[in-house]
Design a protein around this motif. Structure first.
Motif, PDB file in Angstrom:
ATOM      1  N   CYS A  23     -21.497   3.615   8.420  1.00 37.93           N
ATOM      2  CA  CYS A  23     -20.118   3.299   8.023  1.00 37.93           C
ATOM      3  C   CYS A  23     -19.163   4.418   8.420  1.00 37.93           C
ATOM      4  N   MET A  26     -18.524   4.222  12.062  1.00 34.90           N
ATOM      5  CA  MET A  26     -17.532   3.214  12.407  1.00 34.90           C
ATOM      6  C   MET A  26     -16.121   3.644  12.017  1.00 34.90           C
ATOM      7  N   VAL A  27     -16.015   4.370  10.905  1.00 34.25           N
ATOM      8  CA  VAL A  27     -14.706   4.873  10.480  1.00 34.25           C
ATOM      9  C   VAL A  27     -14.157   5.851  11.508  1.00 34.25           C
ATOM     10  N   ALA A 129     -14.797   8.819   3.673  1.00 36.46           N
ATOM     11  CA  ALA A 129     -16.013   8.417   4.376  1.00 36.46           C
ATOM     12  C   ALA A 129     -16.857   9.629   4.750  1.00 36.46           C
ATOM     13  N   ASN A 185     -11.690  -3.698  10.829  1.00 34.88           N
ATOM     14  CA  ASN A 185     -13.089  -3.562  10.435  1.00 34.88           C
ATOM     15  C   ASN A 185     -13.325  -2.402   9.483  1.00 34.88           C
ATOM     16  N   CYS A 189     -16.309  -1.674   6.514  1.00 34.86           N
ATOM     17  CA  CYS A 189     -16.991  -0.390   6.298  1.00 34.86           C
ATOM     18  C   CYS A 189     -16.817   0.080   4.859  1.00 34.86           C
TER      19      CYS A 189
END
Length: 449
Positions: A23, A26-27, A129, A185, A189
């Motif tokens: 996650c 992706m962040v 994150a 997206n 996440c």
């Protein structure tokens, strides 16, 4: 302080932790990689709005500045609510910002939508994150951060040519519309960032007990690390670093175009930089987790920043695509190395329970330099007619950052040699005892330290 609500497991060094790493990966793609690709739009903005380099570079400055300036807000929402809520809210804001940008009719509107609104959304996603990874890992923390932060490089490698292709096919407005969908997206996440309760295995005072990630505490406890001399030295180094680290990402493509490199090759340079960035993330993360190098993480960080500075100083001599490829390789590798080590070094200094708040401060220090350095670089291009001064500015700032931290580390070692101070321990339990002793000192001694 790693989550705003309790989860079901202590730090597993794996398991669901790898989902958290994915996650965060992706962040970083949807925030840092997308931000890096904004420079590809600059030539289009200049042609469409009749603006110069300095005016268009304010977009990159504003999104970077807002992302870092609002980083403490992301930490606050994470500590008070949850990492999940902060990231999902940030995903909505940043996606809406890029959506509005695709309909922009002026450069000033882009300043707000693409710069401020998108940057605010990125801020609410980025720090929480990254901090959440530190809650799930202990022994393999550097490797976990290396993999997570490699999203910036992989994203740049994929998005740079993709954005250039989207611009050619659908114009800059269509490209921004697609990026808006990609950034959305972040909400997915955020939904996967399951909070966790960490029980610190420490011998602390009875009133302290076990520290929990997600425990709500008063500000004087959350930010007491600000008085630690080692953190203050680290903060000064970050402040200088931020003055130069963003310039190559902003001006590499325009510089390559000015040297006669084609649009596709110029965008490919960003892709090369991005993929090598991945190698730096993972290899430095893995290496500094080894027992032989773990005590020297700070030295590895200083070395990588210094090498980046040297790369920038030699850039004006590189006037063709084959010569710019080695620059992209070296700069990308050491950029990936130091970026992966920022949260690790910060955690080593302040301890895992304070990582979220400390990262908020660290990224906050990047805000003003990120705001002013790209326009200054653009101004230097406008008045000199070349990019030489801009890359010299970047190289000098990076080398100065390395020198500052090297000096601080040297002073600290000298103090240890004469036995006046003890080193900041690397383990969270020892770090907690350090804070206990620090809090018992008289105020005058704390200031003197």
């Amino acid at each position: 302080m790693c989550a705003g609500e309790r989860g079901r497991a202590a730090a597993p060094d794996g398991g669901w932790g790898w989902v958290i790493v994915f996650c965060c990966f992706m962040v970083t793609i949807c925030t840092r990689a997308v931000t890096r690709c904004f420079s590809i739009f600059f030539v289009e903005f200049q042609d469409h709005f009749g603006a110069d380099y300095s005016a268009t570079s304010w977009i990159h400055s504003l999104v970077d500045c807002t992302t870092m300036l609002c980083a403490p807000l992301g930490s606050l929402l994470m500590n008070r609510w949850s990492c999940r809520a902060a990231v999902m809210l940030g995903g909505v804001l940043s996606s809406c910002g890029l959506l509005l940008s695709s309909f922009s009719s002026s450069l000033e509107l882009l300043y707000f939508s693409m710069g401020v609104l998108t940057g605010l959304g990125f801020a609410l996603c980025y720090t929480p994150a990254i901090a959440q990874v530190g809650c799930y890992f202990r022994q393999r923390k550097a490797l976990a951060y290396g993999v997570a932060m490699s999203g910036s490089g992989i994203g740049t490698f994929v998005l740079a040519p993709a954005v250039q292709l989207l611009i050619e096919l659908y114009s800059w407005r269509g490209a921004l519309l697609v990026l808006s969908a990609v950034v959305a997206n972040l909400c997915v996440c955020g939904a996967l960032l399951r909070p966790i309760t960490l029980q610190e295995e420490e011998e602390a005072e009875e009133d302290e007990g076990a520290e929990q990630c997600g425990e709500k505490q008063l500000c004087d406890k959350e930010y007491r690390f600000l008085l630690l001399p080692d953190f203050l030295g680290l903060a000064v180094s970050f402040l200088v670093l931020a003055s130069g680290c963003s310039l190559p990402f902003v001006y590499l493509v325009p510089y390559a175009l000015s040297a006669g490199v084609s649009h596709q090759h110029a965008a490919f340079l960003m892709s090369i930089l991005g993929v090598i960035d991945i190698v730096g993330n993972v290899t430095f993360g893995w290496l500094t987790d080894r027992r032989c190098l773990k005590p020297y993480r700070l030295a590895c960080y200083i070395f990588s920043v210094g090498m980046e500075g040297l790369c920038c100083l030699f850039t004006p001599l590189l006037r063709s695509f084959p010569l710019l490829v080695p620059f992209a390789v070296l700069y990308g590798y050491f950029d990936g190395a130091y970026v992966a080590l920022i949260p690790v070094v910060t955690s080593d200094v302040v301890g895992a329970p304070y990582l979220s708040s400390a990262l908020g401060v660290v990224y906050f220090l990047h805000a003003i330099p990120y705001l002013i350095s790209p326009p200054i670089g653009g101004w230097l291009v406008d008045i000199t007619g070349s990019y030489t001064a801009t890359f010299f500015l970047s190289g000098a700032a990076l080398l100065a950052s390395a020198v500052v931290l090297f000096t601080v580390a040297g002073i600290r070692r000298c103090r240890l040699t004469v036995g006046k101070h003890k080193p900041l321990p690397l383990s969270p339990s020892d770090q907690s005892r350090r804070f206990d002793a620090f809090n018992k000192q008289p105020a005058s001694q704390s200031v003197a330290a």
